[in-house]
Design a protein around this motif. Sequence first.
Motif, PDB file in Angstrom:
ATOM      1  N   LYS A  14       0.836  -1.198   0.000  1.00  0.00           N
ATOM      2  CA  LYS A  14       0.000   0.000   0.000  1.00  0.00           C
ATOM      3  C   LYS A  14       0.868   1.243   0.000  1.00  0.00           C
ATOM      4  O   LYS A  14       2.014   1.227   0.433  1.00  0.00           O
ATOM      5  CB  LYS A  14      -0.948   0.005   1.208  1.00  0.00           C
ATOM      6  CG  LYS A  14      -0.240   0.003   2.553  1.00  0.00           C
ATOM      7  CD  LYS A  14      -1.204  -0.055   3.708  1.00  0.00           C
ATOM      8  CE  LYS A  14      -2.005   1.206   3.843  1.00  0.00           C
ATOM      9  NZ  LYS A  14      -2.830   1.229   5.061  1.00  0.00           N
ATOM     10  N   ASN A  15       0.291   2.317  -0.509  1.00  0.00           N
ATOM     11  CA  ASN A  15       0.912   3.628  -0.452  1.00  0.00           C
ATOM     12  C   ASN A  15       2.301   3.651  -1.074  1.00  0.00           C
ATOM     13  O   ASN A  15       3.278   4.074  -0.445  1.00  0.00           O
ATOM     14  CB  ASN A  15       0.976   4.097   1.007  1.00  0.00           C
ATOM     15  CG  ASN A  15       0.657   5.576   1.124  1.00  0.00           C
ATOM     16  OD1 ASN A  15       0.806   6.312   0.163  1.00  0.00           O
ATOM     17  ND2 ASN A  15       0.250   5.987   2.295  1.00  0.00           N
ATOM     18  N   ALA A  16       2.375   3.208  -2.322  1.00  0.00           N
ATOM     19  CA  ALA A  16       3.674   3.185  -3.012  1.00  0.00           C
ATOM     20  C   ALA A  16       4.271   4.578  -3.120  1.00  0.00           C
ATOM     21  O   ALA A  16       5.503   4.740  -3.076  1.00  0.00           O
ATOM     22  CB  ALA A  16       3.506   2.571  -4.399  1.00  0.00           C
ATOM     23  N   ALA A  21       8.596   8.383  -1.707  1.00  0.00           N
ATOM     24  CA  ALA A  21       9.030   9.627  -1.064  1.00  0.00           C
ATOM     25  C   ALA A  21      10.014   9.339   0.062  1.00  0.00           C
ATOM     26  O   ALA A  21      10.982  10.084   0.270  1.00  0.00           O
ATOM     27  CB  ALA A  21       7.818  10.390  -0.535  1.00  0.00           C
ATOM     28  N   GLN A  22       9.783   8.255   0.779  1.00  0.00           N
ATOM     29  CA  GLN A  22      10.680   7.859   1.861  1.00  0.00           C
ATOM     30  C   GLN A  22      12.067   7.525   1.313  1.00  0.00           C
ATOM     31  O   GLN A  22      13.084   7.918   1.892  1.00  0.00           O
ATOM     32  CB  GLN A  22      10.101   6.653   2.601  1.00  0.00           C
ATOM     33  CG  GLN A  22      10.876   6.226   3.835  1.00  0.00           C
ATOM     34  CD  GLN A  22      10.249   5.010   4.519  1.00  0.00           C
ATOM     35  OE1 GLN A  22       9.118   4.622   4.207  1.00  0.00           O
ATOM     36  NE2 GLN A  22      10.982   4.414   5.427  1.00  0.00           N
ATOM     37  N   TYR A  23      12.119   6.799   0.191  1.00  0.00           N
ATOM     38  CA  TYR A  23      13.396   6.473  -0.427  1.00  0.00           C
ATOM     39  C   TYR A  23      14.093   7.739  -0.939  1.00  0.00           C
ATOM     40  O   TYR A  23      15.302   7.921  -0.755  1.00  0.00           O
ATOM     41  CB  TYR A  23      13.194   5.493  -1.584  1.00  0.00           C
ATOM     42  CG  TYR A  23      12.570   4.178  -1.190  1.00  0.00           C
ATOM     43  CD1 TYR A  23      12.841   3.592   0.050  1.00  0.00           C
ATOM     44  CD2 TYR A  23      11.709   3.506  -2.058  1.00  0.00           C
ATOM     45  CE1 TYR A  23      12.257   2.392   0.409  1.00  0.00           C
ATOM     46  CE2 TYR A  23      11.131   2.299  -1.703  1.00  0.00           C
ATOM     47  CZ  TYR A  23      11.398   1.743  -0.468  1.00  0.00           C
ATOM     48  OH  TYR A  23      10.830   0.554  -0.109  1.00  0.00           O
ATOM     49  N   GLY A 133       1.676   2.790   5.740  1.00  0.00           N
ATOM     50  CA  GLY A 133       2.245   2.578   4.411  1.00  0.00           C
ATOM     51  C   GLY A 133       3.715   2.868   4.284  1.00  0.00           C
ATOM     52  O   GLY A 133       4.254   2.875   3.175  1.00  0.00           O
ATOM     53  N   PHE A 134       4.418   3.094   5.403  1.00  0.00           N
ATOM     54  CA  PHE A 134       5.854   3.320   5.367  1.00  0.00           C
ATOM     55  C   PHE A 134       6.606   1.997   5.229  1.00  0.00           C
ATOM     56  O   PHE A 134       6.055   0.918   5.481  1.00  0.00           O
ATOM     57  CB  PHE A 134       6.323   4.017   6.649  1.00  0.00           C
ATOM     58  CG  PHE A 134       5.980   5.471   6.734  1.00  0.00           C
ATOM     59  CD1 PHE A 134       6.806   6.422   6.163  1.00  0.00           C
ATOM     60  CD2 PHE A 134       4.844   5.895   7.411  1.00  0.00           C
ATOM     61  CE1 PHE A 134       6.510   7.779   6.255  1.00  0.00           C
ATOM     62  CE2 PHE A 134       4.532   7.247   7.502  1.00  0.00           C
ATOM     63  CZ  PHE A 134       5.358   8.185   6.923  1.00  0.00           C
ATOM     64  N   GLU A 135       7.867   2.088   4.888  1.00  0.00           N
ATOM     65  CA  GLU A 135       8.776   0.941   4.916  1.00  0.00           C
ATOM     66  C   GLU A 135       9.610   1.054   6.194  1.00  0.00           C
ATOM     67  O   GLU A 135      10.524   1.876   6.275  1.00  0.00           O
ATOM     68  CB  GLU A 135       9.683   0.951   3.680  1.00  0.00           C
ATOM     69  CG  GLU A 135      10.783  -0.096   3.711  1.00  0.00           C
ATOM     70  CD  GLU A 135      10.258  -1.476   4.064  1.00  0.00           C
ATOM     71  OE1 GLU A 135      10.635  -1.972   5.152  1.00  0.00           O
ATOM     72  OE2 GLU A 135       9.479  -2.038   3.268  1.00  0.00           O
ATOM     73  N   HIS A 218       3.891  13.885  11.479  1.00  0.00           N
ATOM     74  CA  HIS A 218       4.854  14.972  11.288  1.00  0.00           C
ATOM     75  C   HIS A 218       5.984  14.546  10.353  1.00  0.00           C
ATOM     76  O   HIS A 218       6.393  15.311   9.466  1.00  0.00           O
ATOM     77  CB  HIS A 218       5.419  15.413  12.636  1.00  0.00           C
ATOM     78  CG  HIS A 218       6.350  16.573  12.545  1.00  0.00           C
ATOM     79  ND1 HIS A 218       5.941  17.835  12.177  1.00  0.00           N
ATOM     80  CD2 HIS A 218       7.693  16.665  12.762  1.00  0.00           C
ATOM     81  CE1 HIS A 218       6.965  18.661  12.175  1.00  0.00           C
ATOM     82  NE2 HIS A 218       8.049  17.969  12.521  1.00  0.00           N
ATOM     83  N   ILE A 219       6.498  13.345  10.560  1.00  0.00           N
ATOM     84  CA  ILE A 219       7.568  12.838   9.701  1.00  0.00           C
ATOM     85  C   ILE A 219       7.066  12.688   8.267  1.00  0.00           C
ATOM     86  O   ILE A 219       7.784  12.972   7.296  1.00  0.00           O
ATOM     87  CB  ILE A 219       8.093  11.496  10.229  1.00  0.00           C
ATOM     88  CG1 ILE A 219       8.843  11.712  11.550  1.00  0.00           C
ATOM     89  CG2 ILE A 219       9.015  10.828   9.209  1.00  0.00           C
ATOM     90  CD1 ILE A 219      10.048  12.625  11.440  1.00  0.00           C
ATOM     91  N   ARG A 220       5.836  12.260   8.127  1.00  0.00           N
ATOM     92  CA  ARG A 220       5.245  12.129   6.778  1.00  0.00           C
ATOM     93  C   ARG A 220       5.263  13.474   6.073  1.00  0.00           C
ATOM     94  O   ARG A 220       5.580  13.571   4.887  1.00  0.00           O
ATOM     95  CB  ARG A 220       3.812  11.607   6.905  1.00  0.00           C
ATOM     96  CG  ARG A 220       3.125  11.321   5.576  1.00  0.00           C
ATOM     97  CD  ARG A 220       1.730  10.763   5.835  1.00  0.00           C
ATOM     98  NE  ARG A 220       1.079  10.343   4.621  1.00  0.00           N
ATOM     99  CZ  ARG A 220       0.378  11.140   3.819  1.00  0.00           C
ATOM    100  NH1 ARG A 220       0.250  12.435   4.118  1.00  0.00           N
ATOM    101  NH2 ARG A 220      -0.179  10.672   2.725  1.00  0.00           N
TER     102      ARG A 220
END
Length: 224
Positions: A14-16, A21-23, A133-135, A218-220
């Motif tokens: 989910k939430n690719a 964005a995290q990568y 949906g984070f890794e 907040h981190i998102r």
Amino acid sequence: RGDEVSIVHSATSKNAELKLAQYQAQSRALEIAQYFVAKKVKSHAKQLRKHEVVLDIFEVLESVENTQSINELLGIEGSFSRLYFKNYFSLFSKRLHHGKRSKKPPQDPVNAMLSFYYMMTYNLITIRLLSYGFEPSIGFLHKPFRSHNAFSSDLMELFRADINEFVFKLFDEKLLESSDFSRKNGVFLKYEARKKIWSEYKEFLQTLEPKIDSAIAHIRAIIW
């Protein structure tokens, strides 16, 4: 002993977009890692101030802001943690601790409870990150290693002071005694004692869970 935890979640990805964005935010890893460490330093100093122990953190925060690498930042964080725990353990009776942080295995009752609740919170954060949906394995301050969820460890830095205060409360209010721990290949909380403090832990979670969700939101916003 409570050191084996299974996490069950949907195999559906989910939430690719968020993962992407995290990568991509890895290009700003130092900036984001500085955020985690600065928040940790402030929250730990605040926790000690409740007990009239004052740490001068101005130079530490200045060093965090001016650091040029993750490794240098980890060194600053490590030095601060040693200073913090030297003062933190002074809040307890000497029969409950050896004056320094120990783990894998913990060597005294205070360290046993710190490790126990750190582990519980780390797994709670991992579940929350997955649900959003984070890794969890891709962090900024911490780096992935085998099954370690580095991003969960990053977020843990924001809540260690809360856990430390909760552990202090358990011993200060005599909810736990030295006799509640077994001593074989380390020091561990007995099963019967876990039941004794379960209601306090549930109450603690009610205050912690909204903070975790707020921190993740907040981190998102920072990385996306």
